[in-house]
Design a protein around this motif. Structure first.
Motif, mmCIF file in Angstrom:
data_model
loop_
_atom_site.group_PDB
_atom_site.id
_atom_site.type_symbol
_atom_site.label_atom_id
_atom_site.label_comp_id
_atom_site.label_asym_id
_atom_site.label_seq_id
_atom_site.Cartn_x
_atom_site.Cartn_y
_atom_site.Cartn_z
ATOM 1 N N HIS A 155 0.746 -1.081 0.253
ATOM 2 C CA HIS A 155 -0.305 -0.044 -0.158
ATOM 3 C C HIS A 155 0.680 1.088 0.122
ATOM 4 O O HIS A 155 0.597 2.512 -0.690
ATOM 5 N N LEU A 156 2.148 1.566 0.328
ATOM 6 C CA LEU A 156 3.007 2.623 0.742
ATOM 7 C C LEU A 156 3.376 3.071 -1.066
ATOM 8 O O LEU A 156 3.730 4.193 -1.799
ATOM 9 N N GLY A 157 3.815 1.219 -1.528
ATOM 10 C CA GLY A 157 4.082 1.549 -2.947
ATOM 11 C C GLY A 157 2.862 2.105 -3.681
ATOM 12 O O GLY A 157 3.170 2.913 -4.423
ATOM 13 N N ARG A 158 1.883 1.130 -3.263
ATOM 14 C CA ARG A 158 0.653 1.599 -4.258
ATOM 15 C C ARG A 158 0.425 3.910 -4.100
ATOM 16 O O ARG A 158 -0.193 4.505 -5.026
ATOM 17 N N PHE A 159 0.552 4.108 -2.848
ATOM 18 C CA PHE A 159 0.271 5.460 -2.600
ATOM 19 C C PHE A 159 1.632 6.139 -3.812
ATOM 20 O O PHE A 159 1.221 6.903 -3.542
ATOM 21 N N ILE A 160 2.392 6.357 -3.470
ATOM 22 C CA ILE A 160 3.980 5.979 -4.498
ATOM 23 C C ILE A 160 3.545 6.952 -5.288
ATOM 24 O O ILE A 160 3.831 7.894 -6.218
ATOM 25 N N TYR A 161 3.342 5.532 -6.952
ATOM 26 C CA TYR A 161 2.532 4.951 -7.646
ATOM 27 C C TYR A 161 1.593 6.106 -7.672
ATOM 28 O O TYR A 161 2.109 7.048 -8.828
ATOM 29 N N LEU A 162 0.658 6.555 -7.237
ATOM 30 C CA LEU A 162 -0.236 7.599 -7.520
ATOM 31 C C LEU A 162 0.073 8.809 -7.206
ATOM 32 O O LEU A 162 -0.467 9.993 -7.487
ATOM 33 N N TYR A 171 -8.283 8.800 -3.077
ATOM 34 C CA TYR A 171 -7.056 7.393 -3.790
ATOM 35 C C TYR A 171 -6.414 7.155 -2.856
ATOM 36 O O TYR A 171 -5.220 6.308 -2.413
ATOM 37 N N LEU A 172 -5.333 8.184 -2.706
ATOM 38 C CA LEU A 172 -4.186 8.739 -2.007
ATOM 39 C C LEU A 172 -4.138 8.412 -0.435
ATOM 40 O O LEU A 172 -3.297 7.695 0.248
ATOM 41 N N VAL A 173 -4.987 9.164 0.855
ATOM 42 C CA VAL A 173 -5.942 8.382 1.409
ATOM 43 C C VAL A 173 -6.289 7.028 1.591
ATOM 44 O O VAL A 173 -5.743 6.783 2.857
ATOM 45 N N LEU A 174 -7.044 7.208 1.115
ATOM 46 C CA LEU A 174 -7.442 5.181 1.034
ATOM 47 C C LEU A 174 -6.143 4.572 1.097
ATOM 48 O O LEU A 174 -6.059 3.434 1.861
#
Length: 99
Positions: A9-16, A50-53
């Motif tokens: 989820h950290l990777g997803r946050f960074i990607y977004l 999206y980032l908060v989630l």
């Protein structure tokens, strides 16, 4: 499993976050961007959802980890640092529009 979930989820946050920051450039150059791929127009309030989630899922897994050493540093990164970066990216995007 919790460490994997946190990293995912950290990777997803960074990607977004990167996609949000690069949106205008990617759209202009015809490059791939996750928000363009989802059919979105530039919309920081919606992107922030999206980032908060993504970060909520990351910190939920983080809080289950049995951390002691360096927990304060990780708390600072996850609960403050990522949001400072978001604010900076958003401001950069607004500055581009005013030029």
């Amino acid at each position: 499993d919790d460490l994997y979930q946190m990293g995912f989820h950290l990777g997803r946050f960074i990607y977004l976050l990167d996609g949000a920051g690069d949106y205008r450039k990617d759209k202009k150059q015809g490059k791939y961007n996750p928000f363009i791929a989802m059919g979105m127009e530039e919309n920081w309030p919606r992107w922030e959802q999206y980032l908060v989630l993504a970060m909520a899922s990351c910190t939920e897994a983080f809080e289950r980890l049995p951390l002691v050493q360096d927990k304060a540093i990780l708390d600072n990164i996850l609960y403050s640092g990522v949001w400072c970066n978001l604010t900076r990216k958003r401001k950069e995007g607004q500055d581009e529009r005013s030029v």
